[in-house]
Design an enzyme around this catalytic site. Structure first.
Site, PDB file in Angstrom:
ATOM      1  N   ASP A 131       0.842  -1.192   0.000  1.00  0.00           N
ATOM      2  CA  ASP A 131       0.000   0.000   0.000  1.00  0.00           C
ATOM      3  C   ASP A 131       0.882   1.249   0.000  1.00  0.00           C
ATOM      4  O   ASP A 131       1.893   1.300   0.713  1.00  0.00           O
ATOM      5  CB  ASP A 131      -0.907  -0.006   1.240  1.00  0.00           C
ATOM      6  N   GLU A 181      -4.831   2.380  -4.039  1.00  0.00           N
ATOM      7  CA  GLU A 181      -3.370   2.406  -3.967  1.00  0.00           C
ATOM      8  C   GLU A 181      -2.796   1.096  -3.441  1.00  0.00           C
ATOM      9  O   GLU A 181      -1.639   1.031  -3.027  1.00  0.00           O
ATOM     10  CB  GLU A 181      -2.908   3.572  -3.082  1.00  0.00           C
ATOM     11  N   ASP A 220      -1.813   9.600  -9.628  1.00  0.00           N
ATOM     12  CA  ASP A 220      -1.883   8.593 -10.699  1.00  0.00           C
ATOM     13  C   ASP A 220      -0.492   8.220 -11.202  1.00  0.00           C
ATOM     14  O   ASP A 220      -0.215   7.039 -11.484  1.00  0.00           O
ATOM     15  CB  ASP A 220      -2.724   9.122 -11.859  1.00  0.00           C
ATOM     16  N   ASN A 252      -2.767  13.029  -3.011  1.00  0.00           N
ATOM     17  CA  ASN A 252      -3.796  13.540  -3.916  1.00  0.00           C
ATOM     18  C   ASN A 252      -4.266  14.939  -3.498  1.00  0.00           C
ATOM     19  O   ASN A 252      -4.464  15.819  -4.346  1.00  0.00           O
ATOM     20  CB  ASN A 252      -4.996  12.585  -3.953  1.00  0.00           C
TER      21      ASN A 252
END
Length: 377
Positions: free
Chosen positions: A253, A295, A270, A261
């Site tokens: 993760d 993620e 991304d 973000n």
């Protein structure tokens, strides 16, 4: 016919990777298996009818001519029965034995061509005429019945043509050149049909593989998606059970991904998903890497132990540190859960491995992130 053309007969240049070539050939093998299961029993049926008629007429061994034909049709019957039995056996595990099916197709087709030459020789010897109908039929039909590289048909044609032309010159003195021309025309038609049919089928299988790949791949990361994981994981589990192999599951993760973000934008987030996926593919075969969701990523290592899993994780962490072009010019860390166990046919399933690895990954986050927690059963 130049050397460059001969190279193209294998159609190898149509494949961008070895993995793509294998997937295409697996589709071809499955199709060839289906064709064989229809064609071979048909041949067996007609051979039984032929031998049954001879049996009722009592003409099996009444003359050398009948003996010669009996040998021909009996050999074709026995070879076809053996081929069908092998087809059934291979069909039970076509995923891993598709190369054996390819080899069987080559051997069976070669036998059919030589058999047709033998029948042509018998006709010429006992009847003094060359119809060549069986030989021509075999040349035209065989490329369509099974999936064999055209380069083999070049060999089949050269051998078969040479033998038939020799037969014509020995037994038939009239209209030799007319027969040679007619035969050559049909041989060329057969070769062209083989080239065309093989090329069309390769292109068709390649498009099918591309469509399947698009449906199975995560668009952003390029890794297999969760649906593909759901289809592959039972297969991997079953193989580990059959081979009594350990299975190591790694769940990964990206730490603080929401903050990435929020602070740097979804474009940077991304790009980091793409970057982590690329590093994973450099460390583990990409067929064993999956985007689990958001993620999170999963890696499955069949036959590998906990030590191997830790080595993979440390390799990924090291590559992440020295990655030259970091999106957003920021450093990102990963947390891992590594779980090793021995799959069994009773009780456990692969979902338990996912759950254990997930729990270990969250433990790594609670311990401060940018680390791994591992466990072995």
């Amino acid at each position: 016919m130049n050397l460059e053309f001969l190279k193209k007969l294998n159609f190898n240049r149509q494949f961008e990777t070895e993995a793509e070539r294998e997937r295409v050939l697996k589709h071809a093998a499955a199709d060839s298996l289906a064709s064989g299961k229809r064609a071979v029993p048909t041949i067996i049926f007609f051979e039984i009818i032929m031998l049954g008629m001879w049996f009722l007429q009592g003409g099996f061994f009444s003359s050398m001519e009948h003996i010669a034909y009996f040998i021909a049709y009996t050999s074709l019957l026995l070879c076809s029965v053996a081929a069908y039995i092998i087809l059934i056996a291979v069909g039970r595990d076509i995923e891993h034995r598709y190369r054996l099916l390819q080899d069987l197709s080559v051997v069976y087709d070669a036998f059919m061509v030589i058999w047709s030459v033998y029948i042509t020789a018998i006709d010429a010897h006992y009847n003094g005429s060359f119809s060549g109908i069986v030989f021509i039929t075999i040349l035209v039909i065989v490329p369509v019945v099974s999936f064999v590289k055209p380069v083999f048909y070049v060999i089949f044609h050269v051998v078969g043509c040479g033998l038939v032309l020799a037969i014509i010159s020995v037994y038939i003195k009239d209209d030799v050149w007319a027969n040679i021309i007619n035969f050559s025309v049909f041989a060329i038609i057969s070769l062209i049909s083989s080239l065309t049919y093989y090329g069309v089928r390769i292109s068709s299988y390649k498009r099918q593989v591309m469509l399947e790949d698009a449906a199975e791949r995560d668009v952003l990361s390029g890794l297999y998606n969760r649906q593909k994981l759901g289809r592959m994981s039972p297969v991997i589990w079953k193989r580990c059970v059959e081979k009594e192999m350990t299975l190591t599951c790694i769940l990964c993760d990206i730490d603080d991904f929401k903050q990435i973000n929020d602070n740097y934008g979804h474009f940077v987030g991304d790009e980091w998903i793409k970057t982590v996926a690329e590093i994973m593919k450099q460390s583990v075969h990409d067929d064993l890497c999956f985007r689990y969701g958001g993620e999170e990523f999963i890696m499955l290592l069949p036959g590998e132990d906990l030590k191997d899993g830790i080595h993979v994780v440390e390799m990924i962490q090291e590559k992440l540190k020295i990655f030259p072009q970091k999106p957003g010019n920021i450093d990102v860390t990963l947390s891992f859960g590594i779980y090793e166990g021995l799959p069994s046919a009773e009780g456990d399933n692969i979902e338990k491995f996912f759950s254990k690895a997930d729990a270990l990954m969250y433990q790594a986050k609670r311990n401060g992130k940018n680390q791994y927690c591992s466990e072995r059963v």
